[in-house]
Motif scaffolding. Structure first.
Motif, mmCIF file in Angstrom:
data_model
loop_
_atom_site.group_PDB
_atom_site.id
_atom_site.type_symbol
_atom_site.label_atom_id
_atom_site.label_comp_id
_atom_site.label_asym_id
_atom_site.label_seq_id
_atom_site.Cartn_x
_atom_site.Cartn_y
_atom_site.Cartn_z
ATOM 1 N N LEU A 43 0.922 -1.133 0.024
ATOM 2 C CA LEU A 43 -0.063 0.064 -0.006
ATOM 3 C C LEU A 43 0.974 1.222 -0.021
ATOM 4 O O LEU A 43 1.814 1.360 0.662
ATOM 5 C CB LEU A 43 -0.845 0.027 1.315
ATOM 6 N N VAL A 44 0.583 2.151 -1.066
ATOM 7 C CA VAL A 44 1.349 3.221 -0.963
ATOM 8 C C VAL A 44 0.272 4.575 -0.847
ATOM 9 O O VAL A 44 -0.720 4.795 -1.791
ATOM 10 C CB VAL A 44 1.994 3.373 -2.363
ATOM 11 N N TYR A 45 0.474 5.314 0.301
ATOM 12 C CA TYR A 45 -0.572 6.317 0.611
ATOM 13 C C TYR A 45 -0.179 7.490 -0.135
ATOM 14 O O TYR A 45 1.035 7.911 0.034
ATOM 15 C CB TYR A 45 -1.010 6.557 1.898
ATOM 16 N N VAL A 46 -0.923 8.240 -0.748
ATOM 17 C CA VAL A 46 -0.538 9.524 -1.351
ATOM 18 C C VAL A 46 -1.833 10.483 -1.239
ATOM 19 O O VAL A 46 -2.590 10.199 -0.815
ATOM 20 C CB VAL A 46 -0.375 9.509 -2.821
ATOM 21 N N ASN A 47 -1.183 11.903 -1.125
ATOM 22 C CA ASN A 47 -2.146 12.833 -0.806
ATOM 23 C C ASN A 47 -2.883 13.387 -2.174
ATOM 24 O O ASN A 47 -2.882 12.743 -3.228
ATOM 25 C CB ASN A 47 -1.602 14.171 -0.224
ATOM 26 N N LYS A 48 -3.991 13.755 -1.788
ATOM 27 C CA LYS A 48 -5.023 14.163 -2.998
ATOM 28 C C LYS A 48 -4.422 14.893 -4.147
ATOM 29 O O LYS A 48 -4.866 14.734 -5.328
ATOM 30 C CB LYS A 48 -6.200 15.337 -2.419
ATOM 31 N N LEU A 49 -3.489 15.614 -3.897
ATOM 32 C CA LEU A 49 -2.641 16.623 -4.786
ATOM 33 C C LEU A 49 -1.918 15.283 -5.839
ATOM 34 O O LEU A 49 -1.971 15.492 -7.154
ATOM 35 C CB LEU A 49 -1.839 17.412 -4.488
ATOM 36 N N GLU A 50 -1.172 14.578 -5.274
ATOM 37 C CA GLU A 50 -0.382 13.511 -5.961
ATOM 38 C C GLU A 50 -1.475 12.765 -6.841
ATOM 39 O O GLU A 50 -1.302 12.280 -7.926
ATOM 40 C CB GLU A 50 0.301 12.803 -5.021
ATOM 41 N N TYR A 51 -2.420 12.389 -6.247
ATOM 42 C CA TYR A 51 -3.256 11.341 -6.500
ATOM 43 C C TYR A 51 -4.111 11.951 -7.926
ATOM 44 O O TYR A 51 -4.294 11.120 -8.988
ATOM 45 C CB TYR A 51 -4.344 10.983 -5.594
ATOM 46 N N ARG A 52 -4.173 13.181 -7.938
ATOM 47 C CA ARG A 52 -4.740 13.796 -9.286
ATOM 48 C C ARG A 52 -3.815 13.716 -10.426
ATOM 49 O O ARG A 52 -4.484 13.720 -11.513
ATOM 50 C CB ARG A 52 -5.050 15.398 -8.960
ATOM 51 N N GLN A 53 -2.808 13.286 -10.209
ATOM 52 C CA GLN A 53 -1.866 13.349 -11.174
ATOM 53 C C GLN A 53 -1.776 11.771 -11.840
ATOM 54 O O GLN A 53 -0.832 11.466 -12.769
ATOM 55 C CB GLN A 53 -0.246 13.602 -10.895
#
Length: 297
Positions: free
Chosen positions: A110-120
């Motif tokens: 599992l790699v957790y990312v913030n919303k800003l990174e996820y949008r990419q």
């Protein structure tokens, strides 16, 4: 190995809704394909998993903390002995959801990312970074929205033994709707029930997946209940009653909104008398686990 049950049953549905007797209602029970990899999740993944390239070392995909797609893909990869990395929107490291706990139990990364990174997640530059980090990995888009998914979803129509006038289904990413539309004839109509705030956006997503324009479909945006995973106590009670009265398990994120929308449209006389209406139960009950988690917190 994966013990998949296809074709899925198509059952007559006779609820006590107002004016329900004026139409013929059927439910395509894709939730019964498999206890874990159910519904459109298997249909979207079917060809992606059966046509993996030689030398592939891992699969990578994206989703939220209650993603039916990640849950289904993680289980499938565990059964097929394929390493799997889930890039998850939001940091659940301190308190993993029940779905994420399953993935951890299946030895998924599992790699957790913030919303800003996820949008990419769909940008070339971000995908290049993932490929550099995971050489020889197969990257499956969020929700399993790859081209082969449309082929798998379209097989729903091939399995039918009758011709419905209307096909209703929940819409999140748009891939399932896009897979069904080309399989319909000119007299049939598909109605997507948006489960999130996405007017115009969802239509654009569906159109981007179609190889040519079609006019026999639309998306209804009145039943998202405020956004993705948003729900009212009334909707939760509706899902509970649906199970108690008809033995059909739903959740208030996707399929609950589908059945609730169908009830509302029928009671508002949206369909002509005698119309054959098919509701596609797209499976995936991680949303039900979210409700249970919310109730215990």
């Amino acid at each position: 190995m994966l013990d998949i049950t296809l074709p899925s049953p198509c059952e007559r549905f006779t609820p006590d809704w107002k004016y329900a007797d004026d139409v013929d209602i059927y439910v395509k029970r894709d939730d019964l394909i498999h206890p874990v990899i159910s519904g459109n999740k298997w249909r979207k993944l079917k060809y992606a998993l059966s046509e993996l390239p030689d030398g592939m070392s891992r699969t990578v995909s994206f989703g939220g903390g209650y993603s039916n797609h990640l849950h289904a893909l993680g289980y499938a990869c565990q059964q097929l002995a394929i390493p799997f990395t889930a890039i998850v929107r939001g940091d659940y490291s301190a308190s993993p959801t029940p779905m994420l706990m399953d993935l951890l139990a299946w030895n998924c990364e599992l790699v957790y990312v913030n919303k800003l990174e996820y949008r990419q997640r769909e940008t070339p530059a971000y995908l290049k970074q993932i490929r550099m980090r995971y050489p020889n990995a197969v990257i499956i888009p969020e929700g399993g929205k790859q081209p082969s998914a449309l082929k798998g979803v379209g097989e729903i129509i091939d399995e039918l033994t009758f011709q419905p006038d209307y096909i209703l289904l929940p819409v999140g990413s748009g891939a399932t709707l896009a897979g069904l539309i080309p399989k319909l004839n000119a007299a049939q109509h598909a109605i997507g029930i948006a489960v999130l705030k996405g007017e115009n956006y969802l239509e654009t997503e569906v159109e981007s997946l179609l190889t040519k324009p079609h006019t026999n479909w639309r998306i209804e945006h009145k039943f998202h209940q405020g956004g993705y995973a948003k729900h009212s106590p009334e909707l939760v009670q509706f899902c509970q009653a649906l199970f108690q009265n008809h033995g059909i398990a739903t959740e208030p994120v996707y399929t609950g909104k589908l059945f609730y929308a169908a009830k509302t449209l029928i009671e508002n006389c949206y369909f002509q008398k005698g119309a054959k209406i098919l509701l596609i139960h797209t499976g995936g009950l991680q949303g039900a686990r979210k409700i249970k988690t919310d109730e215990t917190n």
